[in-house]
Design a protein around this motif. Structure first.
Motif, PDB file in Angstrom:
ATOM      1  N   VAL A 284      -1.234   5.674   7.407  1.00 33.44           N
ATOM      2  CA  VAL A 284      -0.133   5.156   6.581  1.00 33.44           C
ATOM      3  C   VAL A 284       1.167   5.870   6.929  1.00 33.44           C
ATOM      4  O   VAL A 284       2.237   5.242   7.040  1.00 33.44           O
ATOM      5  N   ALA A 285       1.134   7.169   7.113  1.00 31.62           N
ATOM      6  CA  ALA A 285       2.332   7.946   7.441  1.00 31.62           C
ATOM      7  C   ALA A 285       2.939   7.497   8.763  1.00 31.62           C
ATOM      8  O   ALA A 285       4.176   7.530   8.942  1.00 31.62           O
ATOM      9  N   LYS A 286       2.096   7.079   9.710  1.00 32.35           N
ATOM     10  CA  LYS A 286       2.584   6.639  11.014  1.00 32.35           C
ATOM     11  C   LYS A 286       3.149   5.217  10.968  1.00 32.35           C
ATOM     12  O   LYS A 286       4.111   4.895  11.670  1.00 32.35           O
ATOM     13  N   GLN A 287       2.559   4.355  10.142  1.00 24.52           N
ATOM     14  CA  GLN A 287       2.931   2.927  10.146  1.00 24.52           C
ATOM     15  C   GLN A 287       4.087   2.600   9.220  1.00 24.52           C
ATOM     16  O   GLN A 287       4.777   1.602   9.417  1.00 24.52           O
ATOM     17  N   PHE A 288       4.329   3.421   8.205  1.00 21.20           N
ATOM     18  CA  PHE A 288       5.348   3.081   7.213  1.00 21.20           C
ATOM     19  C   PHE A 288       6.319   4.253   7.024  1.00 21.20           C
ATOM     20  O   PHE A 288       5.963   5.409   7.263  1.00 21.20           O
ATOM     21  N   LYS A 289       7.516   3.917   6.596  1.00 24.52           N
ATOM     22  CA  LYS A 289       8.546   4.934   6.403  1.00 24.52           C
ATOM     23  C   LYS A 289       8.382   5.587   5.037  1.00 24.52           C
ATOM     24  O   LYS A 289       9.204   5.422   4.124  1.00 24.52           O
ATOM     25  N   ASP A 291       6.638   9.308   3.032  1.00 28.15           N
ATOM     26  CA  ASP A 291       6.071  10.645   3.145  1.00 28.15           C
ATOM     27  C   ASP A 291       4.933  10.774   2.145  1.00 28.15           C
ATOM     28  O   ASP A 291       5.033  10.294   0.999  1.00 28.15           O
ATOM     29  N   LEU A 292       3.842  11.420   2.575  1.00 28.93           N
ATOM     30  CA  LEU A 292       2.661  11.572   1.729  1.00 28.93           C
ATOM     31  C   LEU A 292       2.323  13.052   1.575  1.00 28.93           C
ATOM     32  O   LEU A 292       2.319  13.805   2.547  1.00 28.93           O
ATOM     33  N   ASN A 293       2.053  13.435   0.350  1.00 29.89           N
ATOM     34  CA  ASN A 293       1.691  14.817   0.044  1.00 29.89           C
ATOM     35  C   ASN A 293       0.393  14.804  -0.767  1.00 29.89           C
ATOM     36  O   ASN A 293       0.337  14.228  -1.850  1.00 29.89           O
ATOM     37  N   ILE A 294      -0.673  15.398  -0.219  1.00 34.15           N
ATOM     38  CA  ILE A 294      -1.962  15.421  -0.919  1.00 34.15           C
ATOM     39  C   ILE A 294      -1.905  16.436  -2.060  1.00 34.15           C
ATOM     40  O   ILE A 294      -1.586  17.612  -1.858  1.00 34.15           O
ATOM     41  N   LEU A 295      -2.227  15.973  -3.278  1.00 34.91           N
ATOM     42  CA  LEU A 295      -2.179  16.822  -4.461  1.00 34.91           C
ATOM     43  C   LEU A 295      -3.558  17.339  -4.873  1.00 34.91           C
ATOM     44  O   LEU A 295      -3.692  18.474  -5.338  1.00 34.91           O
ATOM     45  N   HIS A 296      -4.565  16.482  -4.700  1.00 33.13           N
ATOM     46  CA  HIS A 296      -5.896  16.832  -5.195  1.00 33.13           C
ATOM     47  C   HIS A 296      -6.898  15.880  -4.543  1.00 33.13           C
ATOM     48  O   HIS A 296      -6.606  14.695  -4.367  1.00 33.13           O
ATOM     49  N   GLY A 297      -8.070  16.383  -4.177  1.00 32.03           N
ATOM     50  CA  GLY A 297      -9.050  15.491  -3.562  1.00 32.03           C
ATOM     51  C   GLY A 297     -10.458  16.045  -3.584  1.00 32.03           C
ATOM     52  O   GLY A 297     -10.673  17.255  -3.689  1.00 32.03           O
ATOM     53  N   ASN A 298     -11.415  15.132  -3.488  1.00 37.31           N
ATOM     54  CA  ASN A 298     -12.825  15.508  -3.476  1.00 37.31           C
ATOM     55  C   ASN A 298     -13.621  14.373  -2.842  1.00 37.31           C
ATOM     56  O   ASN A 298     -13.625  13.259  -3.355  1.00 37.31           O
ATOM     57  N   VAL A 299     -14.278  14.632  -1.715  1.00 37.03           N
ATOM     58  CA  VAL A 299     -15.102  13.636  -1.042  1.00 37.03           C
ATOM     59  C   VAL A 299     -16.497  14.218  -0.866  1.00 37.03           C
ATOM     60  O   VAL A 299     -16.652  15.359  -0.428  1.00 37.03           O
ATOM     61  N   LYS A 300     -17.519  13.444  -1.232  1.00 38.32           N
ATOM     62  CA  LYS A 300     -18.902  13.900  -1.135  1.00 38.32           C
ATOM     63  C   LYS A 300     -19.718  12.934  -0.272  1.00 38.32           C
ATOM     64  O   LYS A 300     -19.441  11.741  -0.234  1.00 38.32           O
ATOM     65  N   GLN A 301     -20.745  13.481   0.382  1.00 40.26           N
ATOM     66  CA  GLN A 301     -21.657  12.681   1.180  1.00 40.26           C
ATOM     67  C   GLN A 301     -22.958  12.480   0.414  1.00 40.26           C
ATOM     68  O   GLN A 301     -23.468  13.396  -0.223  1.00 40.26           O
ATOM     69  N   THR A 302     -23.514  11.269   0.495  1.00 35.71           N
ATOM     70  CA  THR A 302     -24.841  10.984  -0.060  1.00 35.71           C
ATOM     71  C   THR A 302     -25.664  10.284   1.013  1.00 35.71           C
ATOM     72  O   THR A 302     -25.135   9.883   2.055  1.00 35.71           O
ATOM     73  N   GLN A 303     -26.949  10.100   0.743  1.00 32.73           N
ATOM     74  CA  GLN A 303     -27.811   9.373   1.671  1.00 32.73           C
ATOM     75  C   GLN A 303     -27.326   7.949   1.875  1.00 32.73           C
ATOM     76  O   GLN A 303     -27.506   7.360   2.937  1.00 32.73           O
TER      77      GLN A 303
END
Length: 341
Positions: A284-289, A291-303
């Motif tokens: 998204v940062a490359k395709q559109f004018k 700016d993005l700033n990550i504030l909080h995140g959580n990604v988990k893996q499952t089967q």
């Protein structure tokens, strides 16, 4: 296919009747790892013991591959149980027998010839990673090794189904992960159907394909693990999800970080499946004018795949922000505008 229809168990006491399992319905596919989770007293241990009739049901049916287990005579049940292996929280090993002798025990009961028994035991020792410990006694083994013996013993008669009754609850986290990985390997190698009960969501996350949540003897929520984790509906399910995901997102999106954002918008991005592993933010940062700033995140893996949530601050011209949001939605990412700075 395992079909459970209106299964109930009522315990009678001197003063009252206690319903441990209440008209429970479930369908479990061949070859899947199916998790059942609930807090103490939810009825999950009683439920798993009803499947092979270690507990006799008060009513209802259990059918495995078109054979109704609940209708079998005692003699028929003894034969049928050879196709249903079970492992326990506290291992239930014979302390006067070696590893080899413990694994061989169900084969002796089944009347398998000595040469065939020995060949099968050697095969199972290799499968569960106990080579070199064949002649050790349970008192000489670690907790993880004891459970490996329990797993090998449960597999001795080549069962179709493996029941796991809190199989990792007595183990430390590192050993738990090793045992869960072994169960995944067994599931893949043997095509074995595994039903696993637990009170730990980490266990469900790591190895299960589908999950049922039990409360007060009933299934209150059921589905694919990713769906249940990403969109829990019942309050008890939300509490379990917190075990691996932290606090509910409603708490994480309020004053915790919103007051630090001085311009633009705050977006909540919800990823499920393949999109959780894509470089969405950089795209998204490359395709559109913007700016993005990550504030909080959580990604988990499952089967069953990955899932997660990411909060980002997006700044730029309104038209560019709108284009960026539309693009994110187009690649199967849920987007919610949580606030305007």
């Amino acid at each position: 296919m395992i079909t459970i229809n209106q299964l109930s168990k009522v315990f009678q006491t001197n003063n009252a009747s206690i319903t441990a399992v209440d008209k429970l319905d479930l369908s479990i596919n061949n070859g899947e790892i199916f998790g059942v989770i609930g807090y103490s007293g939810a009825g999950k241990s009683t439920f798993i013991r009803l499947i092979n009739r270690l507990e006799e049901p008060s009513s209802g049916e259990v059918t495995i591959d078109d054979q109704t287990i609940t209708a079998l005579s005692k003699k028929q049940l003894r034969l049928s149980r050879q196709e249903i292996g079970m492992i326990f929280q506290h291992f239930n090993l014979l302390w006067s027998r070696t590893v080899r002798q413990n694994i061989s025990f169900p084969l002796e009961i089944a009347g398998v010839a000595k040469a065939e028994r020995e060949e099968r035991v050697d095969e199972l020792i290799r499968l569960v990673g106990l080579s070199g410990r064949e002649d050790a006694y349970p008192s000489q083994l670690s907790g993880g090794q004891k459970q490996r013996v329990g797993i090998a013993r449960a597999l001795a008669n080549r069962p179709k189904v493996l029941l796991c009754d809190e199989a990792t609850s007595a183990l430390d986290p590192e050993t738990t992960d090793a045992i869960l990985s072994l169960l995944v390997d067994i599931n893949k190698q043997l095509g074995l159907t595994i039903i696993l009960i637990t009170h730990e969501m980490h266990v469900i996350q790591k190895i299960c394909h589908r999950v049922a949540v039990m409360e007060q003897g009933a299934v209150v929520e059921e589905g694919n693990v990713v769906d249940v984790f990403s969109h829990p509906k019942q309050s008890v399910t939300k509490k379990f999800v917190e075990q691996v995901m932290g606090k509910p997102e409603e708490q994480a999106t309020d004053e915790t970080f919103m007051h630090h954002v001085e311009q633009g918008k705050v977006l909540r991005l919800h990823f499920v499946g393949e999109t959780a592993n894509q470089a969405v933010i950089s795209q998204v940062a490359k395709q559109f004018k913007v700016d993005l700033n990550i504030l909080h995140g959580n990604v988990k893996q499952t089967q069953a795949g990955a899932y997660g949530t990411l909060y980002v601050q997006i700044t730029g011209e309104e038209v560019e922000i709108t284009k960026a949001i539309d693009h994110i939605k187009s690649i199967a990412v849920e987007v919610e505008v949580k606030g305007h700075a």
